[in-house]
Scaffold this motif. Structure first.
Motif, PDB file in Angstrom:
ATOM      1  N   ALA A   1       0.831  -1.198   0.000  1.00 26.92           N
ATOM      2  CA  ALA A   1       0.000   0.000   0.000  1.00 26.92           C
ATOM      3  C   ALA A   1       0.865   1.247   0.000  1.00 26.92           C
ATOM      4  O   ALA A   1       2.035   1.218   0.389  1.00 26.92           O
ATOM      5  CB  ALA A   1      -0.906   0.002   1.231  1.00 26.92           C
ATOM      6  N   ALA A   2       0.272   2.343  -0.410  1.00 24.44           N
ATOM      7  CA  ALA A   2       0.976   3.619  -0.378  1.00 24.44           C
ATOM      8  C   ALA A   2       1.145   4.092   1.063  1.00 24.44           C
ATOM      9  O   ALA A   2       0.368   3.733   1.944  1.00 24.44           O
ATOM     10  CB  ALA A   2       0.192   4.664  -1.178  1.00 24.44           C
ATOM     11  N   ARG A   3       2.158   4.914   1.291  1.00 23.59           N
ATOM     12  CA  ARG A   3       2.418   5.394   2.651  1.00 23.59           C
ATOM     13  C   ARG A   3       1.236   6.180   3.207  1.00 23.59           C
ATOM     14  O   ARG A   3       0.882   6.035   4.375  1.00 23.59           O
ATOM     15  CB  ARG A   3       3.689   6.241   2.675  1.00 23.59           C
ATOM     16  N   HIS A   4       0.585   6.989   2.365  1.00 25.00           N
ATOM     17  CA  HIS A   4      -0.547   7.772   2.868  1.00 25.00           C
ATOM     18  C   HIS A   4      -1.723   6.859   3.228  1.00 25.00           C
ATOM     19  O   HIS A   4      -2.508   7.170   4.127  1.00 25.00           O
ATOM     20  CB  HIS A   4      -0.976   8.840   1.844  1.00 25.00           C
ATOM     21  N   THR A   5      -1.831   5.720   2.536  1.00 24.99           N
ATOM     22  CA  THR A   5      -2.880   4.748   2.872  1.00 24.99           C
ATOM     23  C   THR A   5      -2.619   4.141   4.245  1.00 24.99           C
ATOM     24  O   THR A   5      -3.529   4.014   5.076  1.00 24.99           O
ATOM     25  CB  THR A   5      -2.936   3.635   1.813  1.00 24.99           C
ATOM     26  N   VAL A   6      -1.373   3.760   4.493  1.00 23.84           N
ATOM     27  CA  VAL A   6      -1.006   3.187   5.792  1.00 23.84           C
ATOM     28  C   VAL A   6      -1.234   4.199   6.900  1.00 23.84           C
ATOM     29  O   VAL A   6      -1.774   3.869   7.964  1.00 23.84           O
ATOM     30  CB  VAL A   6       0.466   2.712   5.768  1.00 23.84           C
ATOM     31  N   ARG A   7      -0.852   5.434   6.677  1.00 24.89           N
ATOM     32  CA  ARG A   7      -1.045   6.465   7.701  1.00 24.89           C
ATOM     33  C   ARG A   7      -2.524   6.650   8.023  1.00 24.89           C
ATOM     34  O   ARG A   7      -2.905   6.783   9.189  1.00 24.89           O
ATOM     35  CB  ARG A   7      -0.431   7.788   7.238  1.00 24.89           C
ATOM     36  N   ALA A   8      -3.356   6.667   6.978  1.00 19.58           N
ATOM     37  CA  ALA A   8      -4.797   6.827   7.197  1.00 19.58           C
ATOM     38  C   ALA A   8      -5.370   5.631   7.952  1.00 19.58           C
ATOM     39  O   ALA A   8      -6.240   5.784   8.825  1.00 19.58           O
ATOM     40  CB  ALA A   8      -5.513   7.006   5.862  1.00 19.58           C
ATOM     41  N   ALA A   9      -4.881   4.425   7.649  1.00 18.20           N
ATOM     42  CA  ALA A   9      -5.350   3.230   8.358  1.00 18.20           C
ATOM     43  C   ALA A   9      -4.966   3.290   9.832  1.00 18.20           C
ATOM     44  O   ALA A   9      -5.760   2.950  10.714  1.00 18.20           O
ATOM     45  CB  ALA A   9      -4.771   1.973   7.700  1.00 18.20           C
ATOM     46  N   LEU A  10      -3.753   3.737  10.104  1.00 16.29           N
ATOM     47  CA  LEU A  10      -3.312   3.855  11.488  1.00 16.29           C
ATOM     48  C   LEU A  10      -4.126   4.904  12.243  1.00 16.29           C
ATOM     49  O   LEU A  10      -4.475   4.711  13.406  1.00 16.29           O
ATOM     50  CB  LEU A  10      -1.822   4.196  11.548  1.00 16.29           C
ATOM     51  N   ARG A  11      -4.450   6.001  11.576  1.00 17.69           N
ATOM     52  CA  ARG A  11      -5.289   7.022  12.220  1.00 17.69           C
ATOM     53  C   ARG A  11      -6.678   6.472  12.524  1.00 17.69           C
ATOM     54  O   ARG A  11      -7.260   6.755  13.574  1.00 17.69           O
ATOM     55  CB  ARG A  11      -5.394   8.265  11.332  1.00 17.69           C
ATOM     56  N   ALA A  12      -7.214   5.668  11.604  1.00 18.99           N
ATOM     57  CA  ALA A  12      -8.535   5.060  11.837  1.00 18.99           C
ATOM     58  C   ALA A  12      -8.502   4.138  13.044  1.00 18.99           C
ATOM     59  O   ALA A  12      -9.421   4.141  13.876  1.00 18.99           O
ATOM     60  CB  ALA A  12      -8.985   4.299  10.587  1.00 18.99           C
ATOM     61  N   LEU A  13      -7.438   3.365  13.166  1.00 20.99           N
ATOM     62  CA  LEU A  13      -7.310   2.460  14.312  1.00 20.99           C
ATOM     63  C   LEU A  13      -7.073   3.235  15.602  1.00 20.99           C
ATOM     64  O   LEU A  13      -7.508   2.812  16.676  1.00 20.99           O
ATOM     65  CB  LEU A  13      -6.185   1.458  14.070  1.00 20.99           C
ATOM     66  N   ALA A  14      -6.394   4.376  15.497  1.00 20.20           N
ATOM     67  CA  ALA A  14      -6.209   5.232  16.672  1.00 20.20           C
ATOM     68  C   ALA A  14      -7.558   5.762  17.150  1.00 20.20           C
ATOM     69  O   ALA A  14      -7.813   5.852  18.358  1.00 20.20           O
ATOM     70  CB  ALA A  14      -5.253   6.374  16.359  1.00 20.20           C
ATOM     71  N   ASP A  15      -8.432   6.099  16.208  1.00 26.78           N
ATOM     72  CA  ASP A  15      -9.773   6.571  16.572  1.00 26.78           C
ATOM     73  C   ASP A  15     -10.576   5.494  17.299  1.00 26.78           C
ATOM     74  O   ASP A  15     -11.452   5.803  18.104  1.00 26.78           O
ATOM     75  CB  ASP A  15     -10.535   7.021  15.322  1.00 26.78           C
ATOM     76  N   GLU A  16     -10.273   4.228  16.998  1.00 27.63           N
ATOM     77  CA  GLU A  16     -10.961   3.115  17.662  1.00 27.63           C
ATOM     78  C   GLU A  16     -10.320   2.752  18.996  1.00 27.63           C
ATOM     79  O   GLU A  16     -10.830   1.886  19.711  1.00 27.63           O
ATOM     80  CB  GLU A  16     -10.945   1.877  16.753  1.00 27.63           C
ATOM     81  N   GLY A  17      -9.195   3.365  19.314  1.00 28.73           N
ATOM     82  CA  GLY A  17      -8.511   3.056  20.563  1.00 28.73           C
ATOM     83  C   GLY A  17      -7.594   1.854  20.492  1.00 28.73           C
ATOM     84  O   GLY A  17      -7.127   1.369  21.520  1.00 28.73           O
ATOM     85  N   LEU A  18      -7.298   1.384  19.279  1.00 26.97           N
ATOM     86  CA  LEU A  18      -6.456   0.199  19.130  1.00 26.97           C
ATOM     87  C   LEU A  18      -4.988   0.540  18.895  1.00 26.97           C
ATOM     88  O   LEU A  18      -4.123  -0.326  19.044  1.00 26.97           O
ATOM     89  CB  LEU A  18      -6.955  -0.661  17.962  1.00 26.97           C
TER      90      LEU A  18
END
Length: 211
Positions: A39-56
């Motif tokens: 995946a692209a780096r910006h995709t990975v960053r967005a996925a990590l932010r989404a998981l941060a929003d979930e508290g994971l």
């Protein structure tokens, strides 16, 4: 709607965290994730932010992302919120179904018991079945707003269950939840508060002894 690249990366990481493949505190290095997921780096960053929003996941400036854990304060806060939602949901469910729980709740409890009773129980299957039981109980209340808020806690609840795991055998987990469903019909919603408090207390005690 088809899942996006961000959704797909987040989904894989989410299950790796909740299935205990990635321990709390594990670094999530962007470059490694880019290579692993293609995946692209910006995709990975967005996925990590989404998981941060979930508290994971926790993301700290200049330190990157790590798999989140739950400290004692977070466990107590999660217990308080779950109790507020689930005990009220149990009250509504019983009131709307003639003081019994609908078949969907009993079936979910049986699914959990079967998952725990296998010759070699799989933690991912047990974890999902446990979450499905509590979700079934909330859905039985037929309160869309309670259900919507409770759904946002699903990931953190499964993260919490990872910390409960050392304190429970599979047999005990099954027996307590079968008993819980029976006791809700016999004694009412407050038994659910006691159930949630006992689970949180077992983990908080462990956290306090071994930070």
């Amino acid at each position: 709607m088809s899942p996006t690249a961000v959704d797909r990366v987040a989904a894989v990481l989410r299950e790796q965290i909740l299935d205990a493949q990635l321990d709390a505190g594990t670094r999530l290095v962007e470059g490694d994730l880019v290579e692993a997921h293609g995946a692209a780096r910006h995709t990975v960053r967005a996925a990590l932010r989404a998981l941060a929003d979930e508290g994971l996941v926790t993301i700290a400036p200049h330190r990157g992302a790590r798999v989140a854990g739950l400290d004692a304060d977070a466990i107590v806060a999660l217990y308080e919120l779950r109790a507020a939602l689930e005990v009220e949901a149990a009250h509504l469910a019983l009131a709307k179904h003639g003081d019994v729980l609908p078949p969907s709740v009993h079936e979910a409890a049986e699914v959990l018991a079967r998952a725990c009773g296998r010759a070699r129980p799989g933690w991912p299957t047990v974890s999902r079945a446990h979450a499905d039981l509590h979700t079934a109980l909330v859905r039985a209340a037929r309160s869309p707003r309670i259900e919507a808020v409770h759904n946002r806690l699903t990931a953190q609840t499964r993260l919490f269950l990872l910390q409960v795991r050392p304190h429970y055998t599979f047999a005990r987990l099954a027996d307590e939840h079968l008993e819980l469903v029976d006791d809700l019909e016999r004694h009412g919603p407050e038994v659910l508060r006691l159930h949630l408090r006992a689970a949180a207390g077992s983990v908080v005690d462990g956290v306090l002894r071994d930070p």
